[in-house]
Motif scaffolding. Structure first.
Motif, PDB file in Angstrom:
ATOM      1  N   GLU A   1     -15.285   7.369  39.260  1.00  0.00           N
ATOM      2  CA  GLU A   1     -16.559   6.762  39.695  1.00  0.00           C
ATOM      3  C   GLU A   1     -16.615   6.702  41.226  1.00  0.00           C
ATOM      4  OE1 GLU A   1     -17.190   2.329  39.331  1.00  0.00           O
ATOM      5  OE2 GLU A   1     -18.912   2.962  38.120  1.00  0.00           O
ATOM      6  N   MET A   2     -15.505   6.271  41.787  1.00  0.00           N
ATOM      7  CA  MET A   2     -15.464   6.087  43.247  1.00  0.00           C
ATOM      8  C   MET A   2     -15.541   7.434  43.972  1.00  0.00           C
ATOM      9  SD  MET A   2     -12.279   4.445  45.212  1.00  0.00           S
ATOM     10  CE  MET A   2     -12.060   4.790  46.915  1.00  0.00           C
ATOM     11  N   MET A   3     -14.775   8.431  43.488  1.00  0.00           N
ATOM     12  CA  MET A   3     -14.720   9.731  44.175  1.00  0.00           C
ATOM     13  C   MET A   3     -16.046  10.479  44.036  1.00  0.00           C
ATOM     14  SD  MET A   3     -11.844   9.566  45.546  1.00  0.00           S
ATOM     15  CE  MET A   3     -11.533  11.193  46.205  1.00  0.00           C
TER      16      MET A   3
ATOM     17  N   SER B   1      -7.517  16.313  36.637  1.00  0.00           N
ATOM     18  CA  SER B   1      -6.440  15.381  37.052  1.00  0.00           C
ATOM     19  C   SER B   1      -6.497  14.106  36.202  1.00  0.00           C
ATOM     20  CB  SER B   1      -6.592  15.015  38.536  1.00  0.00           C
ATOM     21  OG  SER B   1      -6.541  16.173  39.339  1.00  0.00           O
ATOM     22  N   ALA B   2      -7.702  13.617  35.959  1.00  0.00           N
ATOM     23  CA  ALA B   2      -7.858  12.387  35.154  1.00  0.00           C
ATOM     24  C   ALA B   2      -7.372  12.626  33.726  1.00  0.00           C
ATOM     25  CB  ALA B   2      -9.321  11.945  35.164  1.00  0.00           C
TER      26      ALA B   2
ATOM     27  N   VAL C   1      -8.279   5.722  35.949  1.00  0.00           N
ATOM     28  CA  VAL C   1      -8.864   7.051  36.209  1.00  0.00           C
ATOM     29  C   VAL C   1     -10.397   6.975  36.156  1.00  0.00           C
ATOM     30  CG1 VAL C   1      -6.818   8.329  35.413  1.00  0.00           C
ATOM     31  CG2 VAL C   1      -8.701   7.925  33.816  1.00  0.00           C
ATOM     32  N   SER C   2     -10.933   6.067  35.359  1.00  0.00           N
ATOM     33  CA  SER C   2     -12.400   5.924  35.296  1.00  0.00           C
ATOM     34  C   SER C   2     -12.929   5.389  36.623  1.00  0.00           C
ATOM     35  CB  SER C   2     -12.793   4.985  34.153  1.00  0.00           C
ATOM     36  OG  SER C   2     -12.310   5.495  32.925  1.00  0.00           O
TER      37      SER C   2
ATOM     38  N   HIS D   1     -12.929   7.863  26.431  1.00  0.00           N
ATOM     39  CA  HIS D   1     -14.062   8.761  26.731  1.00  0.00           C
ATOM     40  C   HIS D   1     -15.247   7.947  27.253  1.00  0.00           C
ATOM     41  CE1 HIS D   1     -17.675  11.178  26.081  1.00  0.00           C
ATOM     42  NE2 HIS D   1     -16.897  12.233  26.173  1.00  0.00           N
ATOM     43  N   LEU D   2     -15.484   6.798  26.613  1.00  0.00           N
ATOM     44  CA  LEU D   2     -16.592   5.920  27.030  1.00  0.00           C
ATOM     45  C   LEU D   2     -16.399   5.478  28.475  1.00  0.00           C
ATOM     46  CD1 LEU D   2     -19.024   3.968  26.403  1.00  0.00           C
ATOM     47  CD2 LEU D   2     -17.296   2.315  25.663  1.00  0.00           C
ATOM     48  N   LEU D   3     -15.184   4.998  28.802  1.00  0.00           N
ATOM     49  CA  LEU D   3     -14.931   4.497  30.158  1.00  0.00           C
ATOM     50  C   LEU D   3     -15.060   5.627  31.178  1.00  0.00           C
ATOM     51  CD1 LEU D   3     -11.854   2.195  29.400  1.00  0.00           C
ATOM     52  CD2 LEU D   3     -14.129   1.425  30.107  1.00  0.00           C
ATOM     53  N   MET D   4     -14.519   6.782  30.855  1.00  0.00           N
ATOM     54  CA  MET D   4     -14.493   7.887  31.831  1.00  0.00           C
ATOM     55  C   MET D   4     -15.843   8.555  31.997  1.00  0.00           C
ATOM     56  SD  MET D   4     -10.855   9.542  30.676  1.00  0.00           S
ATOM     57  CE  MET D   4     -10.822  10.956  31.753  1.00  0.00           C
ATOM     58  N   ASN D   5     -16.616   8.651  30.879  1.00  0.00           N
ATOM     59  CA  ASN D   5     -17.848   9.444  30.911  1.00  0.00           C
ATOM     60  C   ASN D   5     -19.123   8.618  30.749  1.00  0.00           C
ATOM     61  OD1 ASN D   5     -16.568  12.233  30.963  1.00  0.00           O
ATOM     62  ND2 ASN D   5     -15.548  11.281  29.215  1.00  0.00           N
ATOM     63  N   GLY D   6     -18.984   7.338  30.458  1.00  0.00           N
ATOM     64  CA  GLY D   6     -20.163   6.466  30.417  1.00  0.00           C
ATOM     65  C   GLY D   6     -20.782   6.286  29.051  1.00  0.00           C
TER      66      GLY D   6
END
Ligand code: SDX
Length: 431
Positions: A407-409, A163-164, A402-403, A90-95
């Motif tokens: 971030e990139m997309m 998707s992630a 996925v993180s 969750h931290l990696l995906m949402n900050g």
């Protein structure tokens, strides 16, 4: 604040131009060379990207000299000590780390996405029984867009988020299915009453012939703790080869499943995630402590392609903080699982490490054990077969992939990644 610049001068033509010096929150400043061709008619050349930054990212920071690894600013040892893998995901995906309510919601949604489309089972059954599970992972994950073709509008943040979540949820289910296929055992469905790591162990090792009595039958808390730790330590690592592959593939607008499948293919290489499997094979080949000098000599021999697997790193020119944590965990896991910490392969690994760390070649080239050197000792103690070791890395690194993809997309003005080259072929010629 005045912009810092750097002047590049072409000494053969006298032409020179200024380029911006960009600085992140922490870390090495970078020269923005994106206008180099326009200003000076030149390209840069950096095979292997030894000195090249490919993007801006706020997810992970590594200081190779100091052996520092931060996920969204938190030191890896604190996360390893205090968090579960899904909290780190969750931290990696949402900050941010989620509060209890948000984390429960996140984990509930992961559970909701864990089921595979039933038709995937015949797809999995189509693989030869002795297919390498990484070959299966590349194929199955790449096929996910054939089964989940809704929510694939990459311009829709909610489609990207779903998707992630799908990939994070389904990766351990696919991984366990690959293992069960390889041993001819029936597929085990994920269960909503088990945690992420408990589920994985249950999908890997539970037997329909044994009545499910209680969790401790196949789900040893020591194993669950070890898996959470290993998944956290392998979750992300900045712009490593497989993450860079995911980013490059994503720059074309390809669907996320295809991009993650490309990352899985890159991770499989023995110079990257395939090293954990290669370490175990190497230790088994060395066999006894008295053969260590022979293999150290091979590793140092320029004419011998053999390298000491699990040693060296492009970024860490000091210890890999993850290796230090895993090395310590080996003692706890081996003892906790009722074995002894006297696992002969662990003993051999410790001797090999001591020998290499005192050898001039390894000292001079700053080669230390990396994340892959000890992880296999724990996977083996959890009865994970060696050819599944890189699959374990895949499950964990899906959180990082996925993180970075999210971030990139989400970045406006994304452009396709398209490096140039030095052409060394024939000049123009006629047939
Ligand atoms: C991972 O990038 C990441 O962040 C990766 C990773 C992640 O989390 O994503 O950390 C995961 O992939 C860890 C690395 C796992 N791979 C291995 O353990 C395989 C063995 N290691 C090597 O193949 C190598 O160290 C690499 C690939 C890890 C790093 O390669 P580099 O940075 O290109 O280093 P190099 O090949 O330039 O080596 C520098 C020198 C060379 O000698 P010279 O040409 O200077 O004489 O050190 C030597 C190499 O020959 N060397 C080794 C060695 N690693 C480097 N010699 C013997 N054994 C080794 N393991």
């Amino acid at each position: 604040m005045t912009e810092e610049t750097l002047t590049i001068r072409n000494n053969s033509t006298g032409k020179e131009a200024d380029f911006s010096l960009l600085k992140g929150t922490i870390g090495t400043p970078v020269i923005d060379v994106s206008s180099l061709n326009k200003k000076m008619g030149l390209f840069t050349y950096d095979p292997g990207f030894m000195s090249t930054s490919s993007c801006k990212s706020s997810i992970t920071y590594i200081d190779g000299e100091k052996g520092v690894l931060l996920y969204r600013g938190y030191p890896i040892d604190q996360l390893a000590e205090k968090c579960s893998f899904l909290e780190v995901a969750h931290l990696l995906m949402n900050g941010e780390l989620a509060d209890d309510a948000k984390q429960a919601e996140f984990e509930h949604e992961i559970g909701q996405h864990a089921m595979l489309h039933e038709a995937m089972r015949s797809f999995i059954d189509g693989f030869h029984y002795d297919a390498h599970p990484m070959a299966m992972m590349v194929g199955i994950v790449g096929s996910l867009s054939a089964f989940y073709h809704s929510e694939l509008d990459m311009n829709d943040p909610e489609h990207r988020r779903i998707s992630a979540m799908r990939m994070l949820a389904k990766m351990p289910v696919i991984a366990a299915a690959c293992y069960r296929h390889s041993i001819g055992f029936p597929f085990v469905y994920p269960r909503s009453d088990l945690s992420y790591c408990e589920n994985f162990l249950n999908m890997m090792f539970s037997l329909p012939s044994q009545k499910y009595i209680d969790k401790d039958n196949y789900i040893d808390p020591v194993a669950v703790k070890a898996l959470n730790l290993l998944f956290i330590l392998h979750a992300d690592h900045e712009q490593n080869a497989s993450t860079s592959t995911v980013r490059l593939a994503s720059s074309t607008g390809a669907n996320p499943y295809a991009c993650i499948a490309a990352g899985i293919g890159a991770l499989w290489g023995p110079a990257h995630g395939g090293a954990n499997e290669a370490v175990l094979s190497m230790l088994e080949e060395i066999g006894t402590v008295d053969r260590i000098p022979e293999f150290i000599a091979k590793a140092k021999d320029k004419n011998d392609p053999f390298r000491l697997m699990g040693f060296g790193h492009r970024v860490y020119k000091n210890f890999d903080p993850r290796a230090t944590i895993i090395r310590k965990a080996c003692y706890e896991v081996l003892e906790g699982l009722g074995g002894s910490e006297k696992d002969p392969l662990f003993e051999l690994a410790l001797e090999l490490e001591a020998y290499a760390l005192n050898d001039e070649y390894f000292i001079e080239k700053k080669l230390y054990p990396n994340v892959d050197f000890y992880s296999g000792i724990i996977y083996k103690a959890l009865n994970i077969p060696v050819d599944m070791f890189t699959v374990m890395f895949t499950i964990a690194r899906t959180a990082g992939w996925v993180s970075h993809w999210l971030e990139m997309m989400a970045e406006p003005g994304q452009r396709i990644s398209r490096p140039r080259q030095i052409y060394t072929g024939h000049d123009i010629r006629n047939i």
